[in-house]
Design a protein around this motif. Structure first.
Motif, PDB file in Angstrom:
ATOM      1  N   PHE A 190       0.910  -0.951   0.459  1.00 34.70           N
ATOM      2  CA  PHE A 190       0.283  -0.218   0.408  1.00 34.70           C
ATOM      3  C   PHE A 190       1.528   0.533   0.044  1.00 34.70           C
ATOM      4  CE2 PHE A 190      -2.954  -2.909   2.042  1.00 34.70           C
ATOM      5  CZ  PHE A 190      -3.930  -3.352   1.061  1.00 34.70           C
ATOM      6  N   CYS A 191       2.101   1.463   0.679  1.00 37.21           N
ATOM      7  CA  CYS A 191       3.079   2.575   0.735  1.00 37.21           C
ATOM      8  C   CYS A 191       3.933   2.182  -0.389  1.00 37.21           C
ATOM      9  CB  CYS A 191       3.641   2.383   2.150  1.00 37.21           C
ATOM     10  SG  CYS A 191       3.014   2.215   3.489  1.00 37.21           S
ATOM     11  N   ARG A 192       4.302   1.807  -0.909  1.00 42.44           N
ATOM     12  CA  ARG A 192       4.734   1.630  -2.139  1.00 42.44           C
ATOM     13  C   ARG A 192       4.371   1.304  -3.624  1.00 42.44           C
ATOM     14  NH1 ARG A 192       9.980   1.999  -0.625  1.00 42.44           N
ATOM     15  NH2 ARG A 192      10.603   2.117   1.799  1.00 42.44           N
ATOM     16  N   GLY A 193       3.267   0.587  -3.812  1.00 45.84           N
ATOM     17  CA  GLY A 193       2.882   0.424  -4.711  1.00 45.84           C
ATOM     18  C   GLY A 193       1.745   0.942  -4.706  1.00 45.84           C
ATOM     19  N   THR A 194       0.746   2.172  -4.772  1.00 49.24           N
ATOM     20  CA  THR A 194      -0.099   2.784  -4.789  1.00 49.24           C
ATOM     21  C   THR A 194       0.131   4.602  -4.531  1.00 49.24           C
ATOM     22  OG1 THR A 194      -0.739   3.274  -2.284  1.00 49.24           O
ATOM     23  CG2 THR A 194      -1.373   1.114  -3.664  1.00 49.24           C
ATOM     24  N   VAL A 195      -1.035   5.160  -4.810  1.00 51.17           N
ATOM     25  CA  VAL A 195      -0.826   6.802  -4.962  1.00 51.17           C
ATOM     26  C   VAL A 195      -0.184   7.249  -3.652  1.00 51.17           C
ATOM     27  CG1 VAL A 195      -1.376   8.902  -5.649  1.00 51.17           C
ATOM     28  CG2 VAL A 195      -1.361   7.064  -6.835  1.00 51.17           C
ATOM     29  N   LEU A 196      -0.273   6.161  -2.569  1.00 55.27           N
ATOM     30  CA  LEU A 196      -0.525   6.207  -1.129  1.00 55.27           C
ATOM     31  C   LEU A 196       1.598   7.264  -1.341  1.00 55.27           C
ATOM     32  CD1 LEU A 196      -1.250   4.108   1.957  1.00 55.27           C
ATOM     33  CD2 LEU A 196      -1.675   6.982   0.796  1.00 55.27           C
ATOM     34  N   ARG A 197       2.444   6.119  -1.829  1.00 54.91           N
ATOM     35  CA  ARG A 197       3.908   7.026  -2.151  1.00 54.91           C
ATOM     36  C   ARG A 197       3.704   8.486  -2.322  1.00 54.91           C
ATOM     37  NH1 ARG A 197       8.527   3.694  -4.310  1.00 54.91           N
ATOM     38  NH2 ARG A 197      10.012   5.037  -4.476  1.00 54.91           N
ATOM     39  N   THR A 198       3.272   8.764  -3.115  1.00 50.12           N
ATOM     40  CA  THR A 198       3.278  10.185  -3.251  1.00 50.12           C
ATOM     41  C   THR A 198       2.411  10.897  -2.879  1.00 50.12           C
ATOM     42  OG1 THR A 198       2.582   9.791  -5.654  1.00 50.12           O
ATOM     43  CG2 THR A 198       2.762  11.930  -5.202  1.00 50.12           C
ATOM     44  N   GLU A 199       1.525  10.755  -1.917  1.00 49.30           N
ATOM     45  CA  GLU A 199       1.121  10.876  -1.123  1.00 49.30           C
ATOM     46  C   GLU A 199       1.969  11.257   0.513  1.00 49.30           C
ATOM     47  OE1 GLU A 199      -4.052  11.516  -0.847  1.00 49.30           O
ATOM     48  OE2 GLU A 199      -2.693  10.259   0.640  1.00 49.30           O
ATOM     49  N   ILE A 200       2.681  10.457   0.988  1.00 43.14           N
ATOM     50  CA  ILE A 200       3.849  10.302   2.121  1.00 43.14           C
ATOM     51  C   ILE A 200       5.272  11.162   1.768  1.00 43.14           C
ATOM     52  CG2 ILE A 200       5.275   8.904   2.865  1.00 43.14           C
ATOM     53  CD1 ILE A 200       3.193   6.367   2.861  1.00 43.14           C
ATOM     54  N   GLU A 201       5.500  10.563   0.295  1.00 44.74           N
ATOM     55  CA  GLU A 201       6.461  11.875  -0.279  1.00 44.74           C
ATOM     56  C   GLU A 201       6.302  13.343  -0.250  1.00 44.74           C
ATOM     57  OE1 GLU A 201       8.011   9.244  -3.327  1.00 44.74           O
ATOM     58  OE2 GLU A 201       9.082   8.573  -2.257  1.00 44.74           O
ATOM     59  N   GLY A 217      12.175  12.148   2.077  1.00 43.45           N
ATOM     60  CA  GLY A 217      12.560  11.301   2.379  1.00 43.45           C
ATOM     61  C   GLY A 217      12.107   9.962   3.550  1.00 43.45           C
ATOM     62  N   GLY A 218      11.236  10.388   4.151  1.00 55.87           N
ATOM     63  CA  GLY A 218      10.216   9.237   5.117  1.00 55.87           C
ATOM     64  C   GLY A 218       9.607   8.517   4.437  1.00 55.87           C
ATOM     65  N   LEU A 219       9.302   8.183   3.315  1.00 58.87           N
ATOM     66  CA  LEU A 219       8.680   6.932   3.418  1.00 58.87           C
ATOM     67  C   LEU A 219       8.967   6.038   3.718  1.00 58.87           C
ATOM     68  CD1 LEU A 219       6.914   5.559   1.086  1.00 58.87           C
ATOM     69  CD2 LEU A 219       8.777   4.748  -0.717  1.00 58.87           C
ATOM     70  N   ASP A 220       9.996   5.025   4.244  1.00 59.32           N
ATOM     71  CA  ASP A 220      10.889   4.254   4.447  1.00 59.32           C
ATOM     72  C   ASP A 220       9.937   3.765   6.096  1.00 59.32           C
ATOM     73  OD1 ASP A 220      12.070   3.464   1.872  1.00 59.32           O
ATOM     74  OD2 ASP A 220      14.000   3.986   3.051  1.00 59.32           O
ATOM     75  N   ALA A 221      10.269   4.750   6.361  1.00 58.78           N
ATOM     76  CA  ALA A 221      10.000   5.023   7.906  1.00 58.78           C
ATOM     77  C   ALA A 221       8.237   5.300   8.092  1.00 58.78           C
ATOM     78  CB  ALA A 221      10.211   6.427   9.381  1.00 58.78           C
ATOM     79  N   ALA A 222       7.599   5.506   7.543  1.00 61.28           N
ATOM     80  CA  ALA A 222       6.236   5.537   7.510  1.00 61.28           C
ATOM     81  C   ALA A 222       6.446   4.176   6.798  1.00 61.28           C
ATOM     82  CB  ALA A 222       5.811   6.411   6.432  1.00 61.28           C
ATOM     83  N   THR A 223       6.518   3.171   5.704  1.00 61.38           N
ATOM     84  CA  THR A 223       6.073   1.781   5.913  1.00 61.38           C
ATOM     85  C   THR A 223       6.739   1.103   6.664  1.00 61.38           C
ATOM     86  OG1 THR A 223       6.908   2.156   3.278  1.00 61.38           O
ATOM     87  CG2 THR A 223       6.593  -0.029   4.088  1.00 61.38           C
ATOM     88  N   ASP A 224       7.776   0.993   7.545  1.00 58.72           N
ATOM     89  CA  ASP A 224       7.713   0.724   8.827  1.00 58.72           C
ATOM     90  C   ASP A 224       6.653   0.602   9.558  1.00 58.72           C
ATOM     91  OD1 ASP A 224      10.522  -0.213   7.554  1.00 58.72           O
ATOM     92  OD2 ASP A 224      11.879   1.184   8.483  1.00 58.72           O
ATOM     93  N   TYR A 225       6.170   2.347  10.451  1.00 58.79           N
ATOM     94  CA  TYR A 225       5.326   2.427  11.117  1.00 58.79           C
ATOM     95  C   TYR A 225       4.552   1.679  10.144  1.00 58.79           C
ATOM     96  CZ  TYR A 225       2.411   4.886  14.263  1.00 58.79           C
ATOM     97  OH  TYR A 225       1.859   5.335  15.111  1.00 58.79           O
ATOM     98  N   ALA A 226       3.699   1.151   9.631  1.00 57.51           N
ATOM     99  CA  ALA A 226       2.497   0.938   8.412  1.00 57.51           C
ATOM    100  C   ALA A 226       2.667  -0.536   8.914  1.00 57.51           C
ATOM    101  CB  ALA A 226       2.228   0.870   7.688  1.00 57.51           C
ATOM    102  N   ALA A 227       3.730  -1.014   8.837  1.00 58.84           N
ATOM    103  CA  ALA A 227       4.705  -2.414   9.008  1.00 58.84           C
ATOM    104  C   ALA A 227       3.643  -3.357  10.721  1.00 58.84           C
ATOM    105  CB  ALA A 227       5.522  -3.768   8.856  1.00 58.84           C
ATOM    106  N   ALA A 228       4.839  -2.180  11.513  1.00 55.26           N
ATOM    107  CA  ALA A 228       4.364  -2.325  13.518  1.00 55.26           C
ATOM    108  C   ALA A 228       2.934  -1.886  13.231  1.00 55.26           C
ATOM    109  CB  ALA A 228       5.165  -0.998  13.534  1.00 55.26           C
ATOM    110  N   ALA A 229       2.064  -1.095  13.223  1.00 54.65           N
ATOM    111  CA  ALA A 229       0.878  -1.947  13.077  1.00 54.65           C
ATOM    112  C   ALA A 229       0.054  -2.771  12.907  1.00 54.65           C
ATOM    113  CB  ALA A 229       0.228   0.108  12.500  1.00 54.65           C
TER     114      ALA A 229
END
Length: 270
Positions: free
Chosen positions: A219-230, A235-247
């Motif tokens: 969801f964070c890298r394979g959709t337009v969510l990536r654009t919204e996060i960035e 530079g915050g994509l990795d941290a956001a993806t890790d946070y979502a995985a932890a959730a």
């Protein structure tokens, strides 16, 4: 829907196909392919084909003499779909806008569209075009996601990102992929486009992944969510993806995870 919601470019097509397709799209692609093939069509038009998951499932079920035209508005997605498809003289790849299809009237026996209607700026116009290119007795088969609460991993990721960005939560998933789930509205839109009736089958499936990391990456890298996060934190994509995985891990465990997905499958006849 925002204009940016249609921009599946850069590395998104590859990540979409690698992560999103097995996570949520593959079972509905098989279902779509079976429904279309059951009508034994001689000419099929696919709209909003994305990275070609339906194309790969449907092509083997069509007759040797069938014509299969595969379209998408987004050329990078279409290019990726063509690169994944085995050579097949029956298939024609065309960039096309669903609201202004470049085909003659009554050219196809079936028109199909997997999870594309949510992205149409004018759905009635798109449905009217689908009806125009269908022959008498033809069928329009499409599906849309049900509400985000019935699609658990998408909801988990959306809620997690809202905690990271409380002042401006990324809402792409709720706004667009899961923003067109009202079946009464869908029926009205089809009626306004000239379809006299439609069947709606609400179909639940299970989304499975080997770890919480996979749905988060999907969801964070394979959709337009990536654009919204960035856009919110360069530079915050990795941290956001890790946070979502932890959730997701907090809710479903740290090993193999599974959760409900649900969609409406619509069949409208001419």
């Amino acid at each position: 829907m925002l204009e940016a919601d249609k921009l599946f470019a850069g590395s998104i097509p590859e990540n979409y196909d690698r992560y999103m397709v097995p996570l949520i799209f593959a079972p509905y692609a098989r279902d779509m392919a079976e429904r279309v093939a059951a009508f034994s069509p001689n000419a099929v038009l696919e709209i909003a084909a994305g990275t070609g998951v339906v194309t790969r499932a449907l092509a083997p079920g069509l007759s040797p003499g069938a014509r299969y035209v595969v379209t998408d508005l987004n050329q990078p997605m279409l290019d990726y779909a063509a690169s994944r498809q085995a050579a097949d003289s029956r298939i024609e790849w065309r960039q096309a806008d669903a609201m202004a299809l470049p085909f003659e009237d009554a050219a196809f026996d079936a028109v199909c569209c997997q999870f594309g209607a949510m992205f149409f700026p004018d759905r009635v116009a798109a449905y009217r075009e689908a009806r125009r290119v269908l022959r008498p007795g033809g069928h329009f088969i499409f599906n849309v996601w049900d509400r985000i609460e019935d699609n658990v991993f998408a909801d988990d990721v959306t809620k997690a990102l809202a905690r990271i960005f409380p002042e401006d939560p990324p809402r792409f998933l709720a706004r667009t992929p899961h923003g067109y789930h009202d079946t009464a509205l869908i029926r009205r839109d089809l009626a306004d486009a000239g379809f006299s009736g439609a069947t709606v089958d609400t179909k639940a499936e299970e989304s499975r992944a080997s770890s919480p990391d996979l749905p988060a990456m999907a969801f964070c890298r394979g959709t337009v969510l990536r654009t919204e996060i960035e856009a919110r934190k360069p530079g915050g994509l990795d941290a956001a993806t890790d946070y979502a995985a932890a959730a997701i891990a907090d809710r479903h465990g740290s090993g193999e995870v599974a959760a409900k997905i649900q969609a409406h499958v619509i069949v409208a006849a001419v």
